[in-house]
Design an enzyme around this catalytic site. Structure first.
Site, mmCIF file in Angstrom:
data_model
loop_
_atom_site.group_PDB
_atom_site.id
_atom_site.type_symbol
_atom_site.label_atom_id
_atom_site.label_comp_id
_atom_site.label_asym_id
_atom_site.label_seq_id
_atom_site.Cartn_x
_atom_site.Cartn_y
_atom_site.Cartn_z
ATOM 1 N N CYS A 2 0.908 -1.086 -0.305
ATOM 2 C CA CYS A 2 0.446 -0.107 -0.032
ATOM 3 C C CYS A 2 0.552 1.364 0.070
ATOM 4 O O CYS A 2 1.482 0.833 0.900
ATOM 5 C CB CYS A 2 -0.787 -0.045 1.242
ATOM 6 N N GLY A 28 -1.297 0.788 -4.966
ATOM 7 C CA GLY A 28 -2.504 -0.384 -4.708
ATOM 8 C C GLY A 28 -3.481 0.924 -5.730
ATOM 9 O O GLY A 28 -3.502 1.952 -5.548
ATOM 10 N N ASN A 101 0.873 0.474 5.647
ATOM 11 C CA ASN A 101 1.603 -0.100 4.796
ATOM 12 C C ASN A 101 2.126 -1.780 5.236
ATOM 13 O O ASN A 101 3.037 -1.765 5.785
ATOM 14 C CB ASN A 101 2.421 0.657 3.941
ATOM 15 N N GLY A 102 2.324 -2.820 4.902
ATOM 16 C CA GLY A 102 2.927 -3.926 5.906
ATOM 17 C C GLY A 102 1.452 -4.840 6.016
ATOM 18 O O GLY A 102 0.655 -5.327 5.526
ATOM 19 N N TYR A 257 11.021 -4.697 -8.556
ATOM 20 C CA TYR A 257 8.943 -4.171 -9.213
ATOM 21 C C TYR A 257 8.229 -3.551 -7.989
ATOM 22 O O TYR A 257 8.017 -2.106 -9.067
ATOM 23 C CB TYR A 257 8.702 -5.126 -8.667
#
Length: 510
Positions: A2, A28, A101-102, A257
């Site tokens: 995210c 996201g 995020n995670g 990526y």
């Protein structure tokens, strides 16, 4: 993976938060949300969809205030749900909103503890809601009507002791300020910056430096593993290390990526790291395949372009753009359902025949996860008349699931899991397959910041840096992430929506 952002400004921050989220949209595409604060009230808008679809003029006008946080989401455990869009908010204590995020690896245990110790109910399956409630519970134990930086730092220190996994988060405390914090291993990225205005200094915290750059802020630094940066609503900055034994082990897949190439993460230029990945691949080809017959190198857009260009240059082979990308199709390895992924590849890419016809083509991608996309791209190259189709991955074989916030498939659904390079090549339909060496990948990233002792390489080597990932937990993750499980959740969600529709009930979040 995210994307998160928070701003303490001197003027309204709604437009800057919106612009920052559009820059972080690659992290996201499932849902988006913004929460702002003004005069004792929190204003929140969140829903499924891209940033541009979630926020209309009426929503932006309602997002009042000079302080706020934002989030773009993709699901880390299957089907999407509007209920799990972020930021999350709890009214006690003080009123706290959080964007995360995670992924927490002990969220189930934390849920039980929160209920028994704090009588806190978790309303979704999101570990972000768990993280928020852990923070809220720790703050509430002080029983103060007003809190300061020391109280926040003590609460995060306790949070670090309780929470396991990879997390970078931004929280907004009503009437107090905004804080950004990172897990003790620094697995997920988070940075902060500042800019000067006529009214004074403004501050931003974000997942990637590119958001800071685009908004006109100056990058100050990364938030260190275990560190908290707190910015009061008056613009005062406080920071403290709140973990007992922090160790920087950032996720290397950010450089492969996830991150935009124009970002700098933990002192490493993503663009230059990918250049070095291409150079390392070229060295491997020269070493193991000195008499190669490659006529042209063609990247799979977009994230492999940098590596492919350097590879072609190092080999002295022509570089060509052979695929045109439809930019309005989401990333395929995180899309639920194999059938949907297969349909989306042809919609996402279209080949330019003349770049393939009669040539020995080396296709370059950033990585190979399920292999679904790679198979279809190789087939497309053959349909365009390529004589031979070789395939190179800028990353080593992805053999294990990621449990720190990247929704990779289960081990059984990864094409390289328990297979040799030759077996994978046959499955893909490639005449030859070249993978990056793991040591070369690490060197490509570490050269940007030699001070980094170790990276999280778990999806390549199965070693999870937090040390708490058991086989039982991996089996639990597999049960959540498999295509079959995602299909069941999607069917249940559709049935519930049909029930709402038939009964005349319309649900609208935010």
């Amino acid at each position: 993976m995210c994307g998160i952002i928070g701003i303490v400004g001197r003027n309204a921050v709604n437009q800057s938060l919106y612009d920052g989220l559009t820059v972080l949209q690659h992290r996201g595409q499932d849902a988006a949300g913004i929460a702002t604060y003004e005069d004792g009230r929190v204003y929140l808008r969140k829903s499924d969809g891209l940033v541009r679809d979630v926020f209309h003029t009426r929503h932006m006008l309602n997002l009042k205030g000079r302080m706020g946080i934002g989030h773009v989401r993709y699901p880390t455990a299957g089907a999407s749900s509007t209920a799990e869009a972020q930021p999350f908010y709890v009214n006690s204590p003080y009123g706290i909103a959080l964007a995360h995020n995670g992924n927490l690896t002990n969220s189930d245990r934390l849920k039980r503890e929160l209920f028994h110790d704090g009588l806190r109910h978790i309303n979704t399956d999101s570990d972000s809601e768990v993280l928020l409630n852990v923070f809220a519970h720790e703050l509430q134990t002080y029983g103060k009507t007003r809190i300061g930086p020391d109280d926040i730092f003590r609460a995060i220190a306790q949070l670090h002791k309780r929470c396991r996994g990879g997390y970078a988060a931004i929280a907004m405390i009503t009437g107090v300020g905004i804080l950004g914090f990172r897990d003790p291993y620094g697995i997920r990225p988070i940075v902060f910056g500042s800019r000067e205005t006529e009214q004074g200094t403004e501050y931003v915290i974000a997942s990637e430096s590119v958001a800071i750059d685009v908004l006109g802020f100056r990058l100050l630094r990364d938030i260190a593993p275990g560190e908290v940066v707190f910015i009061s609503k008056e613009g005062e900055v406080h920071s403290r290390q709140c973990a007992e034994q922090p160790r920087l082990s950032p996720c290397i897949f950010e450089h492969v990526y996830l991150a935009r190439p124009d970002s700098i993460i933990d002192g490493i230029s993503v663009h230059k790291a990918r250049m070095r990945m291409g150079e390392a691949l070229a060295r491997k080809i020269k070493r193991e395949w000195p008499d190669h017959d490659i006529d042209v190198v063609i990247p799979i857009p977009d994230t492999s372009r940098t590596a492919a260009l350097e590879l072609a240059h190092s080999l002295g082979v022509a570089y060509r753009e052979g695929f045109i990308k439809n930019r309005y199709i989401p990333r395929t390895f995180i899309m639920p359902g194999q059938a949907l992924r297969k349909r989306s590849v042809r919609q996402k890419l279209n080949a330019i025949d003349l770049e393939f016809e009669g040539k020995n083509v080396l296709l370059v991608d950033d990585s190979i996860v399920r292999g679904t996309t790679s198979m279809q791209i190789i087939q497309m190259a053959r349909e365009c008349g390529a004589r031979r189709v070789y395939f190179a991955s800028a990353a080593p074989p992805v053999c294990y699931p990621n449990v720190y916030g990247i929704d990779m498939p289960t081990g059984e659904e990864l094409i390289a899991h328990d297979r040799s390079v030759e077996e994978v090549a046959r499955l893909l339909g490639a005449d030859r397959l070249i993978y990056q060496e793991l040591d070369d990948l690490v060197e490509a990233a570490r050269k940007g910041n030699p001070a980094i002792d170790a990276f999280d390489l778990s999806c390549f080597n199965g070693v999870y840096v937090t040390g708490d990932v058991s086989e039982g937990y991996l089996n639990h993750v597999e049960a959540q992430r498999s295509d079959e499980a995602q299909a069941r959740r999607a069917a249940a969600s559709n049935a519930l929506q049909d029930l709402y529709t038939s009964s005349g009930v319309i649900a609208d979040v935010g």
